[in-house]
Design an enzyme around this catalytic site. Structure first.
Site, PDB file in Angstrom:
ATOM      1  N   LYS A  10       0.813  -1.220   0.000  1.00 46.66           N
ATOM      2  CA  LYS A  10       0.000   0.000   0.000  1.00 46.66           C
ATOM      3  C   LYS A  10       0.850   1.275   0.000  1.00 46.66           C
ATOM      4  O   LYS A  10       2.065   1.231   0.253  1.00 46.66           O
ATOM      5  CB  LYS A  10      -0.920  -0.029   1.219  1.00 46.66           C
ATOM      6  CG  LYS A  10      -1.943  -1.177   1.181  1.00 46.66           C
ATOM      7  CD  LYS A  10      -2.932  -1.079   2.333  1.00 46.66           C
ATOM      8  CE  LYS A  10      -3.918  -2.243   2.291  1.00 46.66           C
ATOM      9  NZ  LYS A  10      -4.956  -2.102   3.340  1.00 46.66           N
ATOM     10  N   TYR A  50     -12.371  -2.396  -3.692  1.00 44.69           N
ATOM     11  CA  TYR A  50     -12.888  -2.514  -2.319  1.00 44.69           C
ATOM     12  C   TYR A  50     -14.417  -2.453  -2.268  1.00 44.69           C
ATOM     13  O   TYR A  50     -14.986  -2.168  -1.203  1.00 44.69           O
ATOM     14  CB  TYR A  50     -12.285  -1.423  -1.443  1.00 44.69           C
ATOM     15  CG  TYR A  50     -10.873  -1.733  -0.945  1.00 44.69           C
ATOM     16  CD1 TYR A  50     -10.619  -2.856  -0.170  1.00 44.69           C
ATOM     17  CD2 TYR A  50      -9.808  -0.887  -1.241  1.00 44.69           C
ATOM     18  CE1 TYR A  50      -9.342  -3.140   0.302  1.00 44.69           C
ATOM     19  CE2 TYR A  50      -8.524  -1.155  -0.773  1.00 44.69           C
ATOM     20  CZ  TYR A  50      -8.305  -2.290   0.002  1.00 44.69           C
ATOM     21  OH  TYR A  50      -7.044  -2.568   0.472  1.00 44.69           O
ATOM     22  N   ASN A 113      -1.987   0.185   6.723  1.00 37.80           N
ATOM     23  CA  ASN A 113      -1.468  -1.064   7.289  1.00 37.80           C
ATOM     24  C   ASN A 113      -0.577  -1.823   6.317  1.00 37.80           C
ATOM     25  O   ASN A 113      -0.420  -3.038   6.418  1.00 37.80           O
ATOM     26  CB  ASN A 113      -2.608  -1.918   7.861  1.00 37.80           C
ATOM     27  CG  ASN A 113      -3.580  -2.389   6.811  1.00 37.80           C
ATOM     28  OD1 ASN A 113      -3.482  -2.005   5.644  1.00 37.80           O
ATOM     29  ND2 ASN A 113      -4.521  -3.243   7.190  1.00 37.80           N
ATOM     30  N   HIS A 116      -2.249  -5.461   1.671  1.00 38.53           N
ATOM     31  CA  HIS A 116      -3.541  -6.145   1.556  1.00 38.53           C
ATOM     32  C   HIS A 116      -3.269  -7.562   1.079  1.00 38.53           C
ATOM     33  O   HIS A 116      -2.382  -7.773   0.253  1.00 38.53           O
ATOM     34  CB  HIS A 116      -4.453  -5.447   0.537  1.00 38.53           C
ATOM     35  CG  HIS A 116      -5.624  -6.303   0.140  1.00 38.53           C
ATOM     36  ND1 HIS A 116      -6.770  -6.366   0.879  1.00 38.53           N
ATOM     37  CD2 HIS A 116      -5.779  -7.180  -0.891  1.00 38.53           C
ATOM     38  CE1 HIS A 116      -7.604  -7.237   0.326  1.00 38.53           C
ATOM     39  NE2 HIS A 116      -7.029  -7.740  -0.760  1.00 38.53           N
ATOM     40  N   GLU A 127      -9.720 -11.136  -7.244  1.00 42.15           N
ATOM     41  CA  GLU A 127      -8.795 -10.005  -7.067  1.00 42.15           C
ATOM     42  C   GLU A 127      -7.611 -10.091  -8.030  1.00 42.15           C
ATOM     43  O   GLU A 127      -7.147  -9.070  -8.540  1.00 42.15           O
ATOM     44  CB  GLU A 127      -8.302  -9.971  -5.616  1.00 42.15           C
ATOM     45  CG  GLU A 127      -9.419  -9.609  -4.634  1.00 42.15           C
ATOM     46  CD  GLU A 127      -8.964  -9.496  -3.190  1.00 42.15           C
ATOM     47  OE1 GLU A 127      -9.801  -9.170  -2.334  1.00 42.15           O
ATOM     48  OE2 GLU A 127      -7.773  -9.726  -2.909  1.00 42.15           O
TER      49      GLU A 127
HETATM   50  P1  CMP Z   1      -7.373  -4.572   3.803  1.00 46.75           P
HETATM   51  O1  CMP Z   1      -6.908  -5.944   4.137  1.00 46.75           O
HETATM   52  O2  CMP Z   1      -6.810  -3.956   2.571  1.00 46.75           O
HETATM   53  O3  CMP Z   1      -8.976  -4.572   3.695  1.00 46.75           O
HETATM   54  C1  CMP Z   1      -9.747  -3.428   3.938  1.00 46.75           C
HETATM   55  C2  CMP Z   1      -8.935  -2.280   4.468  1.00 46.75           C
HETATM   56  O4  CMP Z   1      -9.674  -1.243   5.080  1.00 46.75           O
HETATM   57  C3  CMP Z   1      -8.011  -2.761   5.567  1.00 46.75           C
HETATM   58  O5  CMP Z   1      -7.008  -3.597   5.039  1.00 46.75           O
HETATM   59  C4  CMP Z   1      -7.552  -1.429   6.155  1.00 46.75           C
HETATM   60  O6  CMP Z   1      -6.522  -0.839   5.373  1.00 46.75           O
HETATM   61  C5  CMP Z   1      -8.795  -0.552   5.985  1.00 46.75           C
HETATM   62  N1  CMP Z   1      -9.487  -0.267   7.221  1.00 46.75           N
HETATM   63  C6  CMP Z   1      -9.606   0.942   7.786  1.00 46.75           C
HETATM   64  N2  CMP Z   1     -10.316   0.891   8.915  1.00 46.75           N
HETATM   65  C7  CMP Z   1     -10.659  -0.395   9.082  1.00 46.75           C
HETATM   66  C8  CMP Z   1     -11.412  -1.092  10.088  1.00 46.75           C
HETATM   67  N3  CMP Z   1     -11.945  -0.473  11.132  1.00 46.75           N
HETATM   68  N4  CMP Z   1     -11.567  -2.431   9.948  1.00 46.75           N
HETATM   69  C9  CMP Z   1     -11.044  -3.085   8.888  1.00 46.75           C
HETATM   70  N5  CMP Z   1     -10.319  -2.467   7.906  1.00 46.75           N
HETATM   71  C10 CMP Z   1     -10.129  -1.147   8.006  1.00 46.75           C
END
Ligand code: CMP
Length: 139
Positions: A10, A50, A113, A116, A127
């Protein structure tokens, strides 16, 4: 069985020049990078990717974050690759991620984070097809 999963490095991680360190974690733990490209997502692509989270309160912020800089989209291959990648990444929230995982070591927040990964084999297929043509994946 040998599987493939979709991974995204990311914008928070590409910004901090962490692509190599993250790829080393995948490779050291037995996943093979069989496709990879660095791209700037459009808003429409981020929303489409998403779409399952469209109703979640974090959706708009997530889409905005994902277009703040380049991402590296990649296909990882290996034995049980979907689950293995989720282990290597660690919990979505870095506060809950186990030591040694990508998110524990590198993530800035639950949103920023760093990576993904697909959450099931079925979603992995969808995906992977979102970003790659079959001939771009070289196993
Ligand atoms: P990802 O695995 O890419 O899937 C959805 C993304 O939403 C997650 O990682 C985070 O980057 C983002 N995100 C932000 N807030 C939340 C939350 N409260 N719970 C889960 N995903 C979140």
């Amino acid at each position: 069985a040998t599987e493939r999963t979709l991974s995204i490095i990311k914008p928070d991680a590409t910004r901090r020049n962490l692509t190599g360190k993250i790829n080393a974690k995948f490779e050291e733990q037995g996943l093979r990078i069989v496709a990879q490209k660095r791209i700037k997502l459009t808003k429409e692509q981020a929303e489409g990717f998403y779409a399952v989270h469209k109703e979640r309160p974090f959706f708009n912020d997530l889409v905005a974050f994902m277009i703040t800089g380049p991402v590296v989209v990649q296909v990882l291959e290996g034995e049980g690759a979907v689950a293995k990648n989720r282990e290597i990444m660690g919990a979505t929230n870095p506060a809950n991620a186990a030591p040694g995982t990508i998110r524990k070591e590198f993530a800035e927040s639950i949103e920023a984070n760093s990576v993904h990964g697909s959450d099931s084999a079925e979603n992995a297929a969808t995906e992977i097809a979102f970003f790659f043509k079959p001939e771009e994946i070289v196993g």
